[in-house]
Motif scaffolding. Structure first.
Motif: not given
Length: 174
Positions: A140-152
């Motif tokens: 869950x944290x890894x998926x959240x990290x990836x989505x946040x980084x994609x937005x950045x």
């Protein structure tokens, strides 16, 4: 046969002992080919069978060193050699590493797309199997990290530091 055709078949291509095409050029930490003779980083050996725990540890070391391309190869080995029911997990993790690679190379569109695809694959695998923490990884944290980084990377539109943006596979950095 024309000289062009012969060159395609016998044009000095790098090949392994089985005759498969291999690119022996040195590569940088993001997997980009460098000129022959340049100093590159040591390449990850292909086809290594590791335990899942060894896979996670090796990939984490490479991610922290700013080498997501190489971490992708470690995940790819697990994807290809692991049990059938875990292949989607390892493939999704490989996509996350490739997404980070592309984002660090400045390909923000491709990087964001692969980060989101990998996040979705990890989430889907977790929901399908009911395993939220396989091998200690926090999906869950890894998926959240990836989505946040994609937005950045989409918002900023420029290359990021793979090392500074590397995820923690087994939970947040402290």
């Amino acid at each position: 046969m024309s000289g062009t055709s012969e060159a395609r078949w016998d044009g000095g291509r790098d090949r392994d002992t089985a005759g498969r095409a291999r690119n022996a050029r040195p590569r940088d930490g993001l997997g980009r080919p460098l000129p022959y003779g340049a100093d590159g980083v040591e390449r990850q050996p292909e086809g290594v069978v590791r335990s899942p725990e060894e896979t996670v540890a090796e990939a984490q070391t490479l991610l922290e060193a700013g080498k997501p391309f190489h971490a992708h190869e470690v995940f790819e080995d697990a994807w290809k050699s692991g049990p059938e029911d875990e292949r989607a997990l390892w493939r999704g993790l490989a996509q996350l590493a490739v997404g980070l690679t592309h984002a660090a190379r400045g390909n923000t569109t491709g990087g964001a797309r692969l980060l989101r695809r990998g996040a979705g694959a990890a989430e889907e695998w977790s929901s399908r199997t009911g395993r939220e923490r396989p091998y200690g990884m926090e999906l869950a944290e890894l998926s959240s990290w990836a989505r946040e980084l994609a937005s950045v990377v989409e918002r900023e539109g420029k290359a990021i530091s793979a090392q500074a943006c590397a995820p923690r596979l087994r939970g947040r950095r402290v």
